[in-house]
Design an enzyme around this catalytic site. Structure first.
Site, PDB file in Angstrom:
ATOM      1  N   ASP A   3      -4.365  -7.928   9.943  1.00  0.00           N
ATOM      2  CA  ASP A   3      -5.810  -7.718   9.429  1.00  0.00           C
ATOM      3  C   ASP A   3      -6.168  -8.620   9.780  1.00  0.00           C
ATOM      4  OD1 ASP A   3      -4.467  -7.423   7.510  1.00  0.00           O
ATOM      5  OD2 ASP A   3      -5.893  -5.336   7.259  1.00  0.00           O
TER       6      ASP A   3
ATOM      7  N   LYS B 214       0.396  -1.286   0.236  1.00  0.00           N
ATOM      8  CA  LYS B 214       0.103   0.151   0.259  1.00  0.00           C
ATOM      9  C   LYS B 214       0.917   1.554  -0.144  1.00  0.00           C
ATOM     10  CE  LYS B 214      -1.617  -2.029   2.966  1.00  0.00           C
ATOM     11  NZ  LYS B 214      -2.666  -2.491   4.228  1.00  0.00           N
TER      12      LYS B 214
HETATM   13  C1  BGC Z   1      -1.004  -6.479   2.952  1.00  0.00           C
HETATM   14  C2  BGC Z   1      -1.807  -7.710   3.710  1.00  0.00           C
HETATM   15  C3  BGC Z   1      -3.501  -7.209   4.841  1.00  0.00           C
HETATM   16  C4  BGC Z   1      -4.069  -6.533   3.122  1.00  0.00           C
HETATM   17  C5  BGC Z   1      -5.610  -5.862   3.834  1.00  0.00           C
HETATM   18  C6  BGC Z   1      -1.641  -5.800   1.361  1.00  0.00           C
HETATM   19  O1  BGC Z   1      -1.416  -4.904   1.729  1.00  0.00           O
HETATM   20  O2  BGC Z   1       0.267  -6.717   2.315  1.00  0.00           O
HETATM   21  O3  BGC Z   1      -0.906  -7.914   4.885  1.00  0.00           O
HETATM   22  O4  BGC Z   1      -3.841  -8.025   5.277  1.00  0.00           O
HETATM   23  O5  BGC Z   1      -3.035  -5.398   2.925  1.00  0.00           O
HETATM   24  O6  BGC Z   1      -5.348  -4.625   4.285  1.00  0.00           O
END
Ligand code: BGC
Length: 448
Positions: free
Chosen positions: A192, A156
């Site tokens: 999460d 992200k």
């Molecule tokens: C992450 C995950 C996370 C998901 C939702 C992804 O970018 O790699 O670890 O669970 O986003 O938040």
């Protein structure tokens, strides 16, 4: 004439974004192969990370502080569990993480978190009392234990330096020390999705999958210990199962369009999180923007404007509002666009924009359904048992038609047996859930 050209452009676009049932069958087979590799530790696109905890029994109790870090917001909560499947959020506070902190240094990020915790403790609870804290951390972490974990890579919008390869519990612990917070012990760390599954399983024992469709996307599920070859025989609090964080956002068994490739190349993690870039809230708006810019260049929409006119600022939230506007002139949608500088869009332009949004969001929902179907059939090939899926995230919660498309694809794949898969919204599941994880960890350690 122009109408014909637009229709023909959209036809080609739709074809390159289409996910047929045959594609879905192939995705499921590929997914299973990658899951098997990941569990054996043979690499591949699915990390399949053991969480060192199983779901809750519902009898766990106690009061915990929970931290939820992962999207644009950071939350601190105080959660109490009554031992009978009920979790109560006693206090909660949200902090907006400035972009400069997300993309600054690790020390800056963890100090920001520690300061927020300090404010929360002073504002809401006895700041001196002893507290156990669960940390929901929405990124891939390699764990050997429930109360520690190494960040594998950021996803992200996060890029804070000096954290990848480090133990995030230690890093947070150090910042808490620096801020003089000595009465808080970090007793659990969980992704999460794991939090979301734990939260739902606390009230419903049939819950065995946790999913996030939000800024990012991911899922976790319960796996038999015997199948997790890469960690060998391990005890998991007396349970024969352990939760596995799939990290499905990194799956890459898809045909991608030229727009997906453009988006990936300009992202801060090229080549990674390919599925996430086709599904999640952080990216869908940008995909639409790239298509629209191409259409402007080809003079098919927003005539007389330059491609740069439809610049930054178009988000998945705008897509959602546009798809939601069913009025003839789409005046509401027009007004939303004004707020990002797209002035005087006419009704025809808005209708074309809506069709583009639909193509992009429909593919996202179909891929989401395919991935979910892959996880269910991995656990239960005939879909004979009942599975409750705890799902959180704005896309699932608010995007028009997203849930409907997922359900309809599951129906197309499993017919009547679709009713064995119950999708439930786990609102703010990760925060509550990590408190549940902390309680499960305490029970396993014999403290509760
Ligand atoms: C992450 C995950 C996370 C998901 C939702 C992804 O970018 O790699 O670890 O669970 O986003 O938040």
């Amino acid at each position: 004439m122009n109408e014909m050209k637009i229709n023909s452009y959209l036809r080609v676009l739709r074809r390159s974004f289409d996910i047929t049932y045959r594609d879905i069958e192939a995705i499921i087979a590929d997914f299973h192969a990658e899951m098997a590799r990941g569990l054996k530790g043979e690499g591949g696109s699915l990390k399949m990370l053991p969480a060192f905890v199983d779901v809750a029994r519902g009898s766990e109790s106690g009061t915990f502080i929970a931290l939820d870090l992962g999207g644009t917001n950071f939350r601190v909560l105080q959660v109490s569990l009554n031992g009978k499947g009920r979790a109560k959020v006693e206090h909660t506070e949200k902090f907006v993480i400035p972009k400069s902190v997300m993309r600054g240094t690790g020390a800056g990020l963890f100090n920001f978190i520690a300061r927020s915790i300090q404010r929360f403790l002073i504002g809401h609870v006895d700041p001196k009392g002893k507290r156990r804290l669960g940390f929901a951390f929405s990124f891939p972490i390699r764990q050997e234990h429930i109360a520690s974990g190494i960040l594998i890579n950021w996803t992200k919008g996060f890029t804070a330096t000096g954290v990848v390869g480090g133990d995030v519990v230690k890093l947070l612990g150090r910042s808490l020390e620096d801020y003089g917070i000595r009465n808080v012990e970090i007793t659990a760390l969980a992704n999460d999705t794991v939090g979301t599954l734990a939260a739902k399983s606390y009230e419903d024992p049939t819950c065995d999958i946790g999913v996030i469709f939000g800024t990012g996307t991911n899922a976790c599920y319960r796996e038999r210990l015997a199948n997790i070859k890469k960690i060998g025989p391990r005890a998991c609090g007396g349970s024969k199962r352990m939760i596995i964080n799939i990290e499905w956002g990194n799956f890459n068994g898809f045909m991608t369009s030229e727009f997906d490739r453009m988006l990936d190349e300009s992202s801060n993690n090229p080549g990674k999180q390919i599925m996430e870039k086709m599904i999640s809230g952080m990216y869908l708006g940008e995909l639409v923007r790239l298509v629209i810019s191409d259409m402007i260049r080809k003079k098919l929409i927003f005539k007389g404007r330059k491609a740069g006119f439809f610049r930054d600022g178009f988000t998945t939230e705008h897509m959602s509002q546009i798809e939601d506007d069913r009025s003839r002139g789409m005046k509401m949608a027009g007004r939303y666009l004004e707020t990002i500088g797209v002035k005087k869009a006419n009704a025809d332009d808005l209708r074309v924009l809506k069709r583009v949004c639909r193509v992009v969001s429909r593919r996202a929902a179909r891929i989401s359904a395919a991935s979910l179907a892959a996880v269910v059939t991995w656990m239960d090939p005939g879909v004979r048992r009942r599975h409750t899926v705890g799902i959180d995230g704005t896309l699932y919660e608010r995007y028009p038609g997203f849930r409907r498309t997922i359900r309809s694809v599951l129906g197309g794949l499993f017919g009547e047996r679709k009713k064995n898969i119950r999708l439930v919204h786990a609102k703010d599941g990760s925060g509550i859930g990590v408190a549940v994880v902390a309680a499960v960890a305490a029970r396993n350690a014999g403290q509760n």
